[in-house]
Motif scaffolding. Structure first.
Motif, PDB file in Angstrom:
ATOM      1  N   ALA A  37     -12.584 146.964 -15.045  1.00 56.35           N
ATOM      2  CA  ALA A  37     -11.642 147.905 -14.339  1.00 56.35           C
ATOM      3  C   ALA A  37     -10.853 147.018 -13.296  1.00 56.35           C
ATOM      4  O   ALA A  37      -9.896 147.765 -12.823  1.00 56.35           O
ATOM      5  N   GLY A  38     -11.251 145.907 -13.071  1.00 56.49           N
ATOM      6  CA  GLY A  38     -10.612 145.224 -11.786  1.00 56.49           C
ATOM      7  C   GLY A  38     -11.303 145.504 -10.522  1.00 56.49           C
ATOM      8  O   GLY A  38     -10.828 145.069  -9.502  1.00 56.49           O
ATOM      9  N   VAL A  39     -12.403 146.082 -10.660  1.00 56.58           N
ATOM     10  CA  VAL A  39     -13.218 146.063  -9.311  1.00 56.58           C
ATOM     11  C   VAL A  39     -14.065 144.657  -9.169  1.00 56.58           C
ATOM     12  O   VAL A  39     -15.220 144.703  -9.697  1.00 56.58           O
ATOM     13  N   VAL A  40     -13.533 143.763  -8.721  1.00 54.14           N
ATOM     14  CA  VAL A  40     -14.026 142.270  -8.564  1.00 54.14           C
ATOM     15  C   VAL A  40     -14.734 142.111  -7.477  1.00 54.14           C
ATOM     16  O   VAL A  40     -15.135 140.804  -7.097  1.00 54.14           O
ATOM     17  N   HIS A  41     -14.707 143.040  -6.497  1.00 55.68           N
ATOM     18  CA  HIS A  41     -15.374 142.716  -5.222  1.00 55.68           C
ATOM     19  C   HIS A  41     -16.918 143.258  -5.168  1.00 55.68           C
ATOM     20  O   HIS A  41     -16.833 144.785  -5.482  1.00 55.68           O
ATOM     21  N   LEU A  78     -17.910 138.050  -4.140  1.00 53.14           N
ATOM     22  CA  LEU A  78     -19.193 138.350  -3.698  1.00 53.14           C
ATOM     23  C   LEU A  78     -19.637 138.410  -2.427  1.00 53.14           C
ATOM     24  O   LEU A  78     -19.534 137.483  -1.549  1.00 53.14           O
ATOM     25  N   ALA A  79     -20.124 139.651  -1.958  1.00 52.68           N
ATOM     26  CA  ALA A  79     -20.503 139.755  -0.414  1.00 52.68           C
ATOM     27  C   ALA A  79     -22.089 140.031  -0.100  1.00 52.68           C
ATOM     28  O   ALA A  79     -22.209 140.842  -0.820  1.00 52.68           O
ATOM     29  N   THR A  80     -22.369 139.314   0.741  1.00 51.42           N
ATOM     30  CA  THR A  80     -24.112 139.856   1.066  1.00 51.42           C
ATOM     31  C   THR A  80     -23.987 139.777   2.604  1.00 51.42           C
ATOM     32  O   THR A  80     -23.142 139.424   3.351  1.00 51.42           O
ATOM     33  N   LYS A  81     -25.044 140.493   2.958  1.00 55.09           N
ATOM     34  CA  LYS A  81     -25.388 140.879   4.354  1.00 55.09           C
ATOM     35  C   LYS A  81     -26.849 140.564   4.853  1.00 55.09           C
ATOM     36  O   LYS A  81     -27.541 140.441   3.881  1.00 55.09           O
ATOM     37  N   ALA A  82     -27.065 140.314   6.087  1.00 54.12           N
ATOM     38  CA  ALA A  82     -28.141 140.209   6.770  1.00 54.12           C
ATOM     39  C   ALA A  82     -28.266 140.657   8.002  1.00 54.12           C
ATOM     40  O   ALA A  82     -27.363 140.582   8.816  1.00 54.12           O
ATOM     41  N   THR A 124     -26.235 131.207  -6.900  1.00 57.39           N
ATOM     42  CA  THR A 124     -24.776 130.626  -6.843  1.00 57.39           C
ATOM     43  C   THR A 124     -24.995 129.722  -5.433  1.00 57.39           C
ATOM     44  O   THR A 124     -25.824 129.736  -4.677  1.00 57.39           O
ATOM     45  N   ASP A 125     -23.998 128.800  -5.335  1.00 61.26           N
ATOM     46  CA  ASP A 125     -24.055 127.951  -4.234  1.00 61.26           C
ATOM     47  C   ASP A 125     -23.299 128.428  -2.999  1.00 61.26           C
ATOM     48  O   ASP A 125     -23.790 128.182  -1.940  1.00 61.26           O
ATOM     49  N   TYR A 126     -22.652 129.792  -3.155  1.00 64.59           N
ATOM     50  CA  TYR A 126     -22.090 130.304  -2.159  1.00 64.59           C
ATOM     51  C   TYR A 126     -21.607 131.692  -2.347  1.00 64.59           C
ATOM     52  O   TYR A 126     -21.693 132.143  -3.349  1.00 64.59           O
ATOM     53  N   VAL A 127     -21.431 132.530  -1.175  1.00 67.25           N
ATOM     54  CA  VAL A 127     -21.103 133.904  -1.443  1.00 67.25           C
ATOM     55  C   VAL A 127     -19.666 133.641  -0.626  1.00 67.25           C
ATOM     56  O   VAL A 127     -19.157 132.896   0.163  1.00 67.25           O
ATOM     57  N   ASP A 128     -18.886 134.664  -1.053  1.00 61.12           N
ATOM     58  CA  ASP A 128     -17.562 134.777  -0.522  1.00 61.12           C
ATOM     59  C   ASP A 128     -17.687 135.315   0.864  1.00 61.12           C
ATOM     60  O   ASP A 128     -16.642 134.873   1.776  1.00 61.12           O
ATOM     61  N   VAL A 129     -18.299 136.209   1.237  1.00 67.17           N
ATOM     62  CA  VAL A 129     -18.450 136.827   2.558  1.00 67.17           C
ATOM     63  C   VAL A 129     -19.812 137.182   2.852  1.00 67.17           C
ATOM     64  O   VAL A 129     -20.619 137.519   2.124  1.00 67.17           O
ATOM     65  N   PHE A 130     -19.927 136.784   4.083  1.00 61.93           N
ATOM     66  CA  PHE A 130     -21.417 136.744   4.733  1.00 61.93           C
ATOM     67  C   PHE A 130     -21.391 137.460   5.891  1.00 61.93           C
ATOM     68  O   PHE A 130     -20.586 137.371   6.898  1.00 61.93           O
ATOM     69  N   TYR A 131     -22.086 138.795   6.148  1.00 57.39           N
ATOM     70  CA  TYR A 131     -22.039 139.640   7.212  1.00 57.39           C
ATOM     71  C   TYR A 131     -23.091 139.812   8.052  1.00 57.39           C
ATOM     72  O   TYR A 131     -24.387 139.486   7.646  1.00 57.39           O
ATOM     73  N   SER A 132     -22.908 140.065   9.486  1.00 60.92           N
ATOM     74  CA  SER A 132     -24.086 140.088   9.928  1.00 60.92           C
ATOM     75  C   SER A 132     -24.078 141.853   9.847  1.00 60.92           C
ATOM     76  O   SER A 132     -23.117 142.508  10.374  1.00 60.92           O
ATOM     77  N   HIS A 133     -25.060 142.248   9.420  1.00 63.74           N
ATOM     78  CA  HIS A 133     -25.233 143.809   9.037  1.00 63.74           C
ATOM     79  C   HIS A 133     -25.288 144.811  10.173  1.00 63.74           C
ATOM     80  O   HIS A 133     -24.926 145.948  10.048  1.00 63.74           O
ATOM     81  N   ARG A 134     -25.865 144.256  11.318  1.00 61.05           N
ATOM     82  CA  ARG A 134     -25.777 145.491  12.417  1.00 61.05           C
ATOM     83  C   ARG A 134     -25.867 144.614  13.732  1.00 61.05           C
ATOM     84  O   ARG A 134     -26.035 143.394  13.769  1.00 61.05           O
ATOM     85  N   TYR A 135     -25.276 145.108  14.696  1.00 60.32           N
ATOM     86  CA  TYR A 135     -25.393 144.619  16.218  1.00 60.32           C
ATOM     87  C   TYR A 135     -26.763 144.665  16.378  1.00 60.32           C
ATOM     88  O   TYR A 135     -27.466 145.507  16.358  1.00 60.32           O
ATOM     89  N   LEU A 183     -17.492 131.864   2.591  1.00 57.74           N
ATOM     90  CA  LEU A 183     -16.094 131.461   3.004  1.00 57.74           C
ATOM     91  C   LEU A 183     -15.286 132.206   3.949  1.00 57.74           C
ATOM     92  O   LEU A 183     -14.559 131.672   4.356  1.00 57.74           O
ATOM     93  N   TYR A 184     -16.046 133.214   4.060  1.00 55.88           N
ATOM     94  CA  TYR A 184     -15.428 134.196   5.124  1.00 55.88           C
ATOM     95  C   TYR A 184     -16.628 134.977   5.907  1.00 55.88           C
ATOM     96  O   TYR A 184     -17.751 135.148   5.116  1.00 55.88           O
ATOM     97  N   ALA A 185     -16.382 134.891   6.965  1.00 55.23           N
ATOM     98  CA  ALA A 185     -17.650 135.834   8.020  1.00 55.23           C
ATOM     99  C   ALA A 185     -17.124 137.166   8.146  1.00 55.23           C
ATOM    100  O   ALA A 185     -15.861 137.481   8.381  1.00 55.23           O
ATOM    101  N   GLY A 186     -18.093 138.163   8.362  1.00 53.44           N
ATOM    102  CA  GLY A 186     -17.655 139.574   8.559  1.00 53.44           C
ATOM    103  C   GLY A 186     -18.835 140.278   9.536  1.00 53.44           C
ATOM    104  O   GLY A 186     -20.026 139.614   9.755  1.00 53.44           O
ATOM    105  N   ILE A 187     -18.558 141.423  10.058  1.00 56.97           N
ATOM    106  CA  ILE A 187     -19.435 142.206  10.736  1.00 56.97           C
ATOM    107  C   ILE A 187     -19.525 143.527  10.177  1.00 56.97           C
ATOM    108  O   ILE A 187     -18.602 144.045   9.754  1.00 56.97           O
ATOM    109  N   SER A 188     -20.706 144.076  10.259  1.00 56.49           N
ATOM    110  CA  SER A 188     -20.771 145.728   9.975  1.00 56.49           C
ATOM    111  C   SER A 188     -21.372 146.676  10.616  1.00 56.49           C
ATOM    112  O   SER A 188     -22.342 146.375  11.482  1.00 56.49           O
TER     113      SER A 188
END
Length: 343
Positions: free
Chosen positions: A50-54, A89-93, A124-135, A158-163
């Motif tokens: 359906a196009g939900v590729v994230h 693909l996004a994952t967090k820690a 996989t060799d990489y994720v597209d986004v890696f988050y710090s899951h909490r402060y 490939l990208y960094a984020g925070i949650s």
């Protein structure tokens, strides 16, 4: 990937080059060992079709922790193998993944070890986004964000984020990131008609939405249905198989008569507009152009399809928004506040 429904709208993620589908599939719920893999596979493939590729993951999603990443890894090795470059693909820690002092929070040791484990589970060799899951108040932001920079510089993300970082902590993180040469691209906060903390001004008068908007970060809002309170399942009581009844992410005391009165009123607004309550809740979150995508969990492809239809609705009018505003009130349901956004 076929496409039998209208294309899912894409929204620019802040000032990044990313265009995210308006809906992201969250794998926090229903991707543990208790859910048959055949059901997980059917849902993910229906979403991607359906196009939900994230696809939004974290190291602790399951249960047990890691199970959701393992399931996606199986799909990446089979059905989704030809489409890796079309997927985000996004994952967090940040939350507990393994025992001992280095199995949670924001240390460099934990974050980078967790990312390596996630990559192995995903195959996989990489994720597209890696988050710090909490402060993490006990680890310097320079260390936590430095680990994210290492992940990006190494090509493992490939990208960094925070949650769930508050407005104040996000502003601090942006300053540190600028100092060390890291671009923070995405923020993932909880947000719904019953959980509006990201709109509240911080000490400097700016809300989280203001801070990320000024910085050009994309916002991927999760829990738009308030852990299920904005579905229709609690309008007439608490079903035995619901999250509230099983004591999982939705606490029974959230379902106070005051809160349920607001939910019922919002359901009436949805009915008057000819949409379901979940569809209204999703469309309301997407009304703000600073929201890049809304993360949704689902149990079945049919449930997902109903929620995806929210992206095809007409824009909410000023009158609609005024009616909603009467009952879109903070209900004290921010599960993550005491562990990140209030620190």
């Amino acid at each position: 990937m076929s496409r039998a429904t209208p294309p899912l709208p894409l929204r620019r993620a802040g000032r990044t080059g990313l265009q995210l589908p308006a809906i992201t599939l969250g794998l926090w719920q229903n991707f543990g060992e208790a859910t048959p893999f055949t059901d997980q596979r059917a849902l993910v493939l229906a979403a991607v079709d359906a196009g939900v590729v994230h696809l939004d993951l974290a190291n602790n999603y399951g249960p047990p922790p890691g199970a959701a990443e393992e399931s996606v890894g199986r799909l990446l090795a089979s059905d989704l193998r030809p489409y890796r470059d079309q997927l985000l693909l996004a994952t967090k820690a940040g939350y507990r993944q393994w025992p001992g002092p280095y199995g949670e929070f924001g240390s460099r040791k934990y974050l980078l070890a967790s990312l390596d484990q996630s990559l192995r589970r995903l195959g996989t060799d990489y994720v597209d986004v890696f988050y710090s899951h909490r402060y993490d108040p006990d680890t310097p932001l320079e260390e936590t964000l430095g680990a994210l920079k290492t992940a990006v510089d190494s090509g493992k993300a490939l990208y960094a984020g925070i949650s769930s970082y508050s407005a104040e902590r996000t502003a601090q993180a942006l300053a540190v990131a600028d100092r060390i040469g890291l671009t923070l691209s995405l923020h993932q906060p909880s947000y719904s008609m019953l959980n509006r903390w990201i709109e509240r001004p911080g000490e400097d008068g700016r809300s989280l939405l203001d801070v990320v908007g000024e910085a050009g970060m994309g916002v991927v809002a999760f829990s738009p249905l308030a852990q299920g309170m904005l579905s229709t399942k609690y309008l007439h009581g608490v079903p035995e198989d619901s999250r509230a009844a099983t004591g999982s992410s939705l606490q029974a005391d959230y379902l106070s008569e005051e809160n349920l009165a607001h939910v019922r009123a919002l359901n009436e607004v949805a009915g008057d507009l000819g949409v379901s309550l979940p569809q209204l809740a999703i469309a309301w979150v997407l009304r703000d152009q600073r929201i890049s995508s809304v993360t949704l969990g689902a149990r079945t492809p049919a449930q997902l399809a109903e929620n995806l239809a929210s992206t095809q609705l007409s824009a909410l009018s000023e009158g609609d928004l005024a009616r909603i505003e009467e009952h879109a009130v903070d209900a004290g349901i921010n599960l993550w506040g005491a562990r990140s956004s209030e620190l």
